[in-house]
Write a protein that holds these residues in place. Structure first.
Motif, PDB file in Angstrom:
ATOM      1  N   LEU A 113     -16.880   6.229  -5.437  1.00  0.00           N
ATOM      2  CA  LEU A 113     -15.538   5.673  -5.637  1.00  0.00           C
ATOM      3  C   LEU A 113     -14.736   5.700  -4.338  1.00  0.00           C
ATOM      4  CD1 LEU A 113     -13.307   4.506  -7.407  1.00  0.00           C
ATOM      5  CD2 LEU A 113     -12.748   6.848  -8.111  1.00  0.00           C
ATOM      6  N   LEU A 114     -14.850   6.786  -3.580  1.00  0.00           N
ATOM      7  CA  LEU A 114     -14.146   6.876  -2.295  1.00  0.00           C
ATOM      8  C   LEU A 114     -14.597   5.768  -1.352  1.00  0.00           C
ATOM      9  CD1 LEU A 114     -14.279  10.738  -1.815  1.00  0.00           C
ATOM     10  CD2 LEU A 114     -12.179   9.372  -1.961  1.00  0.00           C
ATOM     11  N   LEU A 115     -15.892   5.544  -1.265  1.00  0.00           N
ATOM     12  CA  LEU A 115     -16.400   4.505  -0.361  1.00  0.00           C
ATOM     13  C   LEU A 115     -15.992   3.114  -0.834  1.00  0.00           C
ATOM     14  CD1 LEU A 115     -19.913   6.013   0.393  1.00  0.00           C
ATOM     15  CD2 LEU A 115     -17.936   5.897   1.941  1.00  0.00           C
ATOM     16  N   HIS A 116     -16.006   2.914  -2.155  1.00  0.00           N
ATOM     17  CA  HIS A 116     -15.558   1.624  -2.697  1.00  0.00           C
ATOM     18  C   HIS A 116     -14.068   1.420  -2.415  1.00  0.00           C
ATOM     19  CE1 HIS A 116     -15.240  -1.825  -5.334  1.00  0.00           C
ATOM     20  NE2 HIS A 116     -14.212  -1.238  -5.921  1.00  0.00           N
ATOM     21  N   THR A 117     -13.295   2.467  -2.620  1.00  0.00           N
ATOM     22  CA  THR A 117     -11.859   2.394  -2.352  1.00  0.00           C
ATOM     23  C   THR A 117     -11.611   2.123  -0.878  1.00  0.00           C
ATOM     24  OG1 THR A 117     -11.420   3.908  -4.175  1.00  0.00           O
ATOM     25  CG2 THR A 117      -9.674   3.645  -2.543  1.00  0.00           C
ATOM     26  N   ASP A 118     -12.400   2.775  -0.018  1.00  0.00           N
ATOM     27  CA  ASP A 118     -12.274   2.562   1.421  1.00  0.00           C
ATOM     28  C   ASP A 118     -12.544   1.106   1.778  1.00  0.00           C
ATOM     29  OD1 ASP A 118     -12.028   3.451   4.188  1.00  0.00           O
ATOM     30  OD2 ASP A 118     -14.183   3.107   4.304  1.00  0.00           O
ATOM     31  N   THR A 119     -13.559   0.528   1.173  1.00  0.00           N
ATOM     32  CA  THR A 119     -13.926  -0.859   1.462  1.00  0.00           C
ATOM     33  C   THR A 119     -12.869  -1.837   0.964  1.00  0.00           C
ATOM     34  OG1 THR A 119     -16.241  -0.262   1.238  1.00  0.00           O
ATOM     35  CG2 THR A 119     -15.720  -2.596   1.131  1.00  0.00           C
ATOM     36  N   THR A 120     -12.348  -1.593  -0.224  1.00  0.00           N
ATOM     37  CA  THR A 120     -11.454  -2.569  -0.844  1.00  0.00           C
ATOM     38  C   THR A 120      -9.975  -2.340  -0.578  1.00  0.00           C
ATOM     39  OG1 THR A 120     -11.480  -1.288  -2.897  1.00  0.00           O
ATOM     40  CG2 THR A 120     -13.073  -3.097  -2.702  1.00  0.00           C
ATOM     41  N   LEU A 121      -9.563  -1.071  -0.437  1.00  0.00           N
ATOM     42  CA  LEU A 121      -8.121  -0.800  -0.387  1.00  0.00           C
ATOM     43  C   LEU A 121      -7.643  -0.096   0.876  1.00  0.00           C
ATOM     44  CD1 LEU A 121      -7.706   0.495  -4.042  1.00  0.00           C
ATOM     45  CD2 LEU A 121      -7.193  -1.782  -3.196  1.00  0.00           C
ATOM     46  N   HIS A 122      -8.535   0.283   1.766  1.00  0.00           N
ATOM     47  CA  HIS A 122      -8.160   1.099   2.920  1.00  0.00           C
ATOM     48  C   HIS A 122      -7.026   0.466   3.733  1.00  0.00           C
ATOM     49  CE1 HIS A 122      -8.594   3.336   6.716  1.00  0.00           C
ATOM     50  NE2 HIS A 122      -9.014   4.309   5.933  1.00  0.00           N
ATOM     51  N   ARG A 123      -7.093  -0.814   3.953  1.00  0.00           N
ATOM     52  CA  ARG A 123      -6.072  -1.464   4.790  1.00  0.00           C
ATOM     53  C   ARG A 123      -4.715  -1.543   4.091  1.00  0.00           C
ATOM     54  NH1 ARG A 123     -10.840  -3.765   5.868  1.00  0.00           N
ATOM     55  NH2 ARG A 123     -11.466  -3.985   8.026  1.00  0.00           N
ATOM     56  N   CYS A 124      -4.726  -1.478   2.756  1.00  0.00           N
ATOM     57  CA  CYS A 124      -3.473  -1.553   1.996  1.00  0.00           C
ATOM     58  C   CYS A 124      -2.765  -0.201   1.912  1.00  0.00           C
ATOM     59  CB  CYS A 124      -3.748  -2.033   0.577  1.00  0.00           C
ATOM     60  SG  CYS A 124      -4.552  -3.625   0.487  1.00  0.00           S
ATOM     61  N   ALA A 125      -3.490   0.870   2.191  1.00  0.00           N
ATOM     62  CA  ALA A 125      -2.941   2.212   2.005  1.00  0.00           C
ATOM     63  C   ALA A 125      -2.018   2.587   3.156  1.00  0.00           C
ATOM     64  CB  ALA A 125      -4.082   3.225   1.908  1.00  0.00           C
ATOM     65  N   ASP A 126      -1.048   3.422   2.829  1.00  0.00           N
ATOM     66  CA  ASP A 126      -0.179   3.927   3.887  1.00  0.00           C
ATOM     67  C   ASP A 126      -0.924   5.006   4.670  1.00  0.00           C
ATOM     68  OD1 ASP A 126      -0.053   6.299   2.437  1.00  0.00           O
ATOM     69  OD2 ASP A 126       1.991   6.006   1.767  1.00  0.00           O
TER      70      ASP A 126
END
Length: 195
Positions: free
Chosen positions: A91-104
């Protein structure tokens, strides 16, 4: 107005009435099922009522419909607590791929640190080293850079740490703004000393 139900649920949860808070938030979610705060409160109430599997399934469904960083953060916390490290890292790697740039900045740091932690616990030192390098580049604090550097050197050693230890410290339910007393009570119980 759906936010009144959310506020009511938050107040009830703050009074440790998690069953009533769960009922209130579910009433709201029937009307507005995609309110992020409602889904998070629901998962917290379920966890506090000992229904961790139900909370995890609810979050899995919410993430599948709408992958949001805060849902992933909560899900990783649950998976880590349940020692389901493979699913947490996935889940962390998926989140990194999909949402990393959107995160603060704070959430990006949490994501990177969580990947390092889970990768180390699973023996995936190559991934941990790669992410440590990224953390070190972004870090501005000298002490933090030194820590990441030392951890990287330890991972580069011929015999990197092969085992992590998880202490069985009892979980103490914390009231609003009672982090220190809950932590001290948990540590006291771990060492079999009166709090």
């Amino acid at each position: 107005w759906p936010w009144l139900g959310i506020i009511r649920a938050m107040c009830l949860a703050g009074q440790d009435d998690h069953a009533a808070a769960l009922s209130a938030v579910r009433e709201t979610l029937q009307v507005k099922p995609k309110i992020l705060t409602g889904v998070l409160i629901e998962s917290d109430c379920l966890c506090n009522l000992g229904k961790v599997d139900e909370a995890a399934n609810r979050l899995r469904g919410a993430i599948a419909r709408e992958p949001l960083m805060l849902l992933s953060v909560r899900m990783v916390d649950i998976l880590d607590d349940q020692n389901q490290l493979d699913e947490a890292l996935e889940l962390l790697l998926h989140t990194d791929t999909t949402l990393h740039r959107c995160a603060d900045k704070i959430l990006r740091h949490w994501l990177d640190v969580s990947i390092v932690r889970n990768a180390c616990q699973l023996g995936r030192y190559d991934l941990a080293r790669e992410r440590l390098g990224q953390l070190n580049i972004r870090s501005r604090d000298t002490r933090t850079k030194d820590y990441y550097k030392a951890l990287g050197e330890r991972l580069d050693s011929p015999t990197p740490p092969r085992q992590s230890r998880r202490l069985e410290v009892p979980a103490i339910r914390q009231q609003y703004d009672t982090c220190a007393p809950a932590t001290m009570t948990a540590i006291s119980e771990f060492f079999s000393r009166p709090a």
